[in-house]
Design a protein around this motif. Structure first.
Motif, mmCIF file in Angstrom:
data_model
loop_
_atom_site.group_PDB
_atom_site.id
_atom_site.type_symbol
_atom_site.label_atom_id
_atom_site.label_comp_id
_atom_site.label_asym_id
_atom_site.label_seq_id
_atom_site.Cartn_x
_atom_site.Cartn_y
_atom_site.Cartn_z
ATOM 1 N N THR A 126 -5.244 3.708 3.096
ATOM 2 C CA THR A 126 -6.473 4.514 3.073
ATOM 3 C C THR A 126 -6.305 5.846 3.782
ATOM 4 O OG1 THR A 126 -7.218 3.299 5.042
ATOM 5 C CG2 THR A 126 -7.992 2.518 2.886
ATOM 6 N N THR A 127 -5.408 5.916 4.784
ATOM 7 C CA THR A 127 -5.191 7.190 5.488
ATOM 8 C C THR A 127 -4.059 8.005 4.884
ATOM 9 O OG1 THR A 127 -3.713 6.094 7.073
ATOM 10 C CG2 THR A 127 -6.066 6.234 7.653
ATOM 11 N N GLN A 128 -3.473 7.505 3.781
ATOM 12 C CA GLN A 128 -2.360 8.209 3.119
ATOM 13 C C GLN A 128 -1.224 8.486 4.112
ATOM 14 O OE1 GLN A 128 -2.325 9.850 -0.412
ATOM 15 N NE2 GLN A 128 -3.453 7.933 -0.543
ATOM 16 N N GLN A 129 -0.982 7.523 5.019
ATOM 17 C CA GLN A 129 0.050 7.692 6.043
ATOM 18 C C GLN A 129 1.429 7.764 5.397
ATOM 19 O OE1 GLN A 129 -0.254 7.979 9.485
ATOM 20 N NE2 GLN A 129 1.917 8.412 9.405
ATOM 21 N N GLU A 130 2.176 8.806 5.682
ATOM 22 C CA GLU A 130 3.509 8.973 5.111
ATOM 23 C C GLU A 130 4.515 8.091 5.841
ATOM 24 O OE1 GLU A 130 6.847 12.507 4.347
ATOM 25 O OE2 GLU A 130 4.866 12.987 5.165
ATOM 26 N N HIS A 157 -0.345 -18.260 1.783
ATOM 27 C CA HIS A 157 -1.553 -17.681 2.385
ATOM 28 C C HIS A 157 -2.736 -17.793 1.435
ATOM 29 C CE1 HIS A 157 -4.344 -14.535 3.770
ATOM 30 N NE2 HIS A 157 -3.752 -14.637 4.945
ATOM 31 N N THR A 158 -2.534 -17.600 0.143
ATOM 32 C CA THR A 158 -3.481 -17.666 -0.989
ATOM 33 C C THR A 158 -4.465 -16.510 -1.049
ATOM 34 O OG1 THR A 158 -5.249 -19.018 -0.006
ATOM 35 C CG2 THR A 158 -3.335 -20.200 -0.901
ATOM 36 N N ASP A 159 -4.508 -15.633 -0.052
ATOM 37 C CA ASP A 159 -5.352 -14.430 -0.134
ATOM 38 C C ASP A 159 -4.582 -13.245 0.444
ATOM 39 O OD1 ASP A 159 -7.474 -12.753 -0.625
ATOM 40 O OD2 ASP A 159 -8.576 -13.317 1.189
ATOM 41 N N LEU A 160 -3.336 -13.091 -0.011
ATOM 42 C CA LEU A 160 -2.479 -12.025 0.497
ATOM 43 C C LEU A 160 -3.008 -10.673 0.005
ATOM 44 C CD1 LEU A 160 0.012 -12.166 2.273
ATOM 45 C CD2 LEU A 160 1.426 -11.993 0.235
ATOM 46 N N SER A 161 -3.287 -9.765 0.949
ATOM 47 C CA SER A 161 -3.845 -8.456 0.581
ATOM 48 C C SER A 161 -3.573 -7.487 1.723
ATOM 49 C CB SER A 161 -5.348 -8.565 0.312
ATOM 50 O OG SER A 161 -6.026 -9.082 1.445
ATOM 51 N N ALA A 162 -3.868 -6.210 1.484
ATOM 52 C CA ALA A 162 -3.566 -5.165 2.470
ATOM 53 C C ALA A 162 -4.254 -5.385 3.811
ATOM 54 C CB ALA A 162 -3.930 -3.794 1.895
ATOM 55 N N ALA A 242 -2.485 6.761 -5.552
ATOM 56 C CA ALA A 242 -3.129 5.509 -5.120
ATOM 57 C C ALA A 242 -4.618 5.533 -5.436
ATOM 58 C CB ALA A 242 -2.898 5.288 -3.625
ATOM 59 N N TRP A 243 -5.161 4.350 -5.799
ATOM 60 C CA TRP A 243 -6.570 4.253 -6.209
ATOM 61 C C TRP A 243 -7.523 4.362 -5.020
ATOM 62 C CZ3 TRP A 243 -9.987 0.128 -5.082
ATOM 63 C CH2 TRP A 243 -11.237 0.226 -5.712
ATOM 64 N N GLY A 244 -7.248 3.666 -3.935
ATOM 65 C CA GLY A 244 -8.157 3.675 -2.786
ATOM 66 C C GLY A 244 -7.627 2.769 -1.692
ATOM 67 N N GLU A 245 -8.252 1.603 -1.507
ATOM 68 C CA GLU A 245 -7.797 0.648 -0.496
ATOM 69 C C GLU A 245 -6.559 -0.111 -0.953
ATOM 70 O OE1 GLU A 245 -11.085 -1.820 0.449
ATOM 71 O OE2 GLU A 245 -12.199 -0.236 1.484
ATOM 72 N N SER A 246 -6.167 0.075 -2.183
ATOM 73 C CA SER A 246 -4.925 -0.464 -2.720
ATOM 74 C C SER A 246 -4.386 0.558 -3.719
ATOM 75 C CB SER A 246 -5.157 -1.817 -3.413
ATOM 76 O OG SER A 246 -6.096 -1.679 -4.465
ATOM 77 N N TYR A 247 -3.117 0.404 -4.074
ATOM 78 C CA TYR A 247 -2.546 1.367 -5.028
ATOM 79 C C TYR A 247 -3.168 1.187 -6.409
ATOM 80 C CZ TYR A 247 0.776 3.625 -8.153
ATOM 81 O OH TYR A 247 1.332 4.399 -9.130
#
Length: 697
Positions: A126-130, A157-162, A242-247
């Motif tokens: 979300t912060t576009q950190q390089e 884990h079954t809910d793997l996400s950012a 990137a779309w937003g909170e995920s690519y």
């Protein structure tokens, strides 16, 4: 009382005093993170040691489940697995924490676990950190290691996400997973509430079978997407796309969209075909079991880490010059001590041939240093890197031909004249035999005019000697004896002048012959070069056509594959729609059948109720009638008795008959009536014998 703490508020849990942490970005607010199942607060020991901080997770009412106690006890065995520190947890229960829960009912079945310091992967996106290339590789390798360790234990884990991945910025990277309430393990019971995965990471299968997504393969697709994000986040185009909170947008997962194509292109460009193929397999998989395992990812990524070469690291940066230099092959060991020049500024114009240009510069330096064998070797290597038929290839071929030409030596047949062995430069022939024949032919064209000029000079010299000896060219000494000395002198001068003119003519003829030979050699070289160029152009066109045909074929195959996939997806969608229509029709039919059964049951119950009412009414009426009949029979008996007493036997008999008529309506009932039973016997006797006297009962 609702649990709404302020920073610094104290809370005692299991005998330990904690303070609510302060949010680093908002000093007046408690440090809390809100998720889909509840909120997590930071608990700092009263000593202020942040390294010992704990996390207090308070669930929403829907997720406050008593089975969390057993689940947490079973999960603790996974706390030693890398990335699963939060599995070491305690649940607040009414038995152990009754006073605290009475004060704050929201804390019922809340969980206390280690606080994980660091940044979530969602923070980076979300912060576009390089990221640097090595950081991307470290992160991806760490996640693959955690996933592989879990898979080896049959866990997921079954809910793997950012937002559920946290890592620190220390040199020794530590990556941890949070929100493990849905953790799959053969030792754990299925959760009472199954979540359908997170947007941007849940596969089509995961969303379609939300209730069945609790299995050991549930992390593979989401893991592949996150690994691809991490590996490509060092690329500016990926960050900008990137779309937003995920690519990826959740609607484009497993679709052949622009973001997928860009991701696949960057993976192959930055990390190689193996990494791109792993991601392609996961993306096109319709079953999580067909996705690559985390072990497969780990082997490939560790292979990239083990190479550790500077080429790969430089290739992953955004500076194009480092991309060029990182791909240069090592030179032979014979020139390792030679100072390697920097890439000349003019080689940028060569584009794809920049490597060949750099090698040519190195060969020139070796040539100037007198190291001709080494220079020839590098020229040949550069010629192999140059584009066939290009100007650089011709230049390199000329340099190779020049170095391969033998050193000129004096030819005995030409009197040691160095000019006789002059060689016209030419483009290297395609084979060694052709080169030798071209050189022999070239030497002959250079030599023959020189030999002719030498013959003319010898003839002139002989004539001059004859004159000086007193002989003419066609006469003897006696024939000229009559000439005066003056005449002889004039003739001698004329002869010398003639000889000079002959020598000059011979020299001019030699120069013209040499020029003609050079022109012929040049024309022949140009013709050979033109023929070679035309052949190379023809070959290049043929190669280009073949490449175009191959590309067209590949494109058609890809289009056919995409079409087949779309058709398959369409078939599945049609089948699913048919299933939904069938299910809807079945549900409506079952509902109608159920309603009809309920209506029939209601009618039956109503009929039974009416029958029961009618039965009771008839029974009541019968009972009433029987009571009346009993009274009537007693009255008939009394009337018969009175008639007999007054001497009217016929009248008494008539009343007796009327008694029996009433009695015969229901003899089985009336015989059980005491009043009727003790009279009916006397009535029968009176009917049988008219003289029988009825007793007064």
């Amino acid at each position: 009382m609702a649990f709404q703490p302020n920073p610094g508020d104290e809370i005692i849990i299991n005998g330990i005093t904690y303070c609510i942490g302060t949010h680093p970005a908002a000093p007046g607010m408690a440090y809390a993170q809100v998720g889909r199942q509840g909120a997590v607060y930071q608990l700092v020991p009263k000593s202020g040691d942040l390294s010992s901080a704990m996390a207090l997770k308070i669930f929403l009412p829907k997720f406050r489940i008593p089975s969390l106690v057993h689940q947490s006890e079973m999960m603790e065995r996974y706390a030693s697995v890398p990335g699963l520190r939060v599995c070491k947890r305690e649940v607040l229960t009414p038995e152990r924490n009754a006073e605290l829960i009475a004060q704050y009912p929201d804390l019922l079945y809340a969980v206390v676990m280690p606080w994980i310091h660091g940044y979530t992967w969602m923070d980076v996106i979300t912060t576009q950190q390089e990221l640097k290339a090595e950081e991307s590789l470290k992160l991806a390798t760490a996640l693959a290691g955690v996933g592989s360790a879990m898979e080896q234990r049959g866990a997921a884990h079954t809910d793997l996400s950012a937002p559920n991945i946290i890592f620190n910025g220390a040199e020794s990277l530590v990556l941890e997973l949070v929100d493990v309430e849905q953790l799959y393990s053969p030792r754990l019971d299925p959760p009472e509430f199954s979540l359908s995965g997170s947007p941007g990471y849940a596969s089509y299968e995961h969303l379609r079978s939300a209730g069945n997504a609790w299995n050991p393969y549930a992390d593979r697709f989401a893991g592949a997407v996150i690994l691809a994000e991490m590996l490509c986040w060092c690329d500016r185009e990926i960050r900008e796309a990137a779309w937003g909170e995920s690519y990826f947008d959740s609607n484009e997962l497993q679709e052949q969209g622009s973001r997928y194509k860009l991701m696949l292109e960057k993976l192959e460009k930055l990390w190689g075909a193996q990494v791109a193929e792993l991601f392609r397999r996961a993306w096109n998989s319709l079953d999580a079991r067909n996705c690559p395992t985390f072990g497969e990812w780990l082997v490939v990524l560790k292979g990239l880490s083990a190479e550790g070469d500077k080429d790969q690291a430089e290739q992953l940066t955004d500076e194009p010059s480092s991309k060029i230099s990182s791909r240069l092959v090592a030179l032979p060991s014979t020139i390792e001590s030679f100072e390697q020049p920097e890439l000349p500024s003019n080689t940028a114009a060569y584009g794809k041939e920049a490597k060949a240009a750099l090698l040519m510069e190195r060969a020139r330096q070796l040539e100037h240093a007198g190291r001709l064998d080494e220079a020839l070797q590098i020229y040949r290597e550069a010629h192999g890197q140059a584009v066939a038929g290009g100007s650089l290839a011709h230049e390199l071929a000329a340099a190779i031909a020049e170095l391969e030409e033998p050193t000129p030596e004096a030819d005995p047949e030409e009197g040691g004249n160095p000019a006789a062995s002059v060689v016209v430069p030419e483009i290297a022939a395609s084979s060694e035999g052709k080169t030798r024949s071209a050189r022999a032919e070239k030497r002959w064209f250079v030599r023959w005019p020189i030999l002719a000029a030498a013959a003319v000079l010898l003839l002139g010299a002989a004539a001059l000697l004859a004159v000086l000896n007193g002989e003419g060219i066609f006469g003897s000494k006696n024939s000229s004896s009559s000439k005066t000395a003056a005449t002889q002198k004039i003739e001698e001068e004329q002869q010398i002048e003639a000889n000079q003119k002959a020598a000059q003519a011979a020299a001019e003829a030699q120069a013209q012959a040499k020029a003609n030979a050079n022109a012929e050699a040049k024309a022949r070289a140009e013709a050979e070069a033109k023929t070679k160029t035309e052949a190379e152009e023809t070959k290049a066109k043929a190669d280009e056509q073949q490449r175009a045909l191959a590309a067209q074929k590949l494109k058609e195959e890809q289009q056919a594959k995409q079409k087949a996939e779309l058709e398959e997806k369409y078939k599945r969608q049609v089948a699913y729609n048919n299933y939904l229509a069938w299910k809807k029709e079945r549900d409506e039919r079952l509902a109608k059948e159920k309603l009809a059964k309920e209506e029939a049951a209601r009618k039956q119950a109503l009929e039974r109720e009416l029958k029961e009412v009618e039965r009771k009414r008839k029974e009541k009426a019968l009972q009433k009638q029987r009571q009346e009949d009993v009274v009537l029979m007693i009255a008939y008996y009394n009337s018969a008795y009175n008639a007999q007493k007054t001497g009217s036997a016929d009248t008494a008999r008539s009343y007796a008959m009327q008694f029996l008529e009433v009695y015969d309506k229901d003899p089985k009932y009336y015989v059980k009536n005491a009043k009727v039973a003790k009279r009916v016997g006397h009535i029968y006797k009176l009917i049988q014998k008219s003289t029988y006297e009825l007793p007064n009962v």
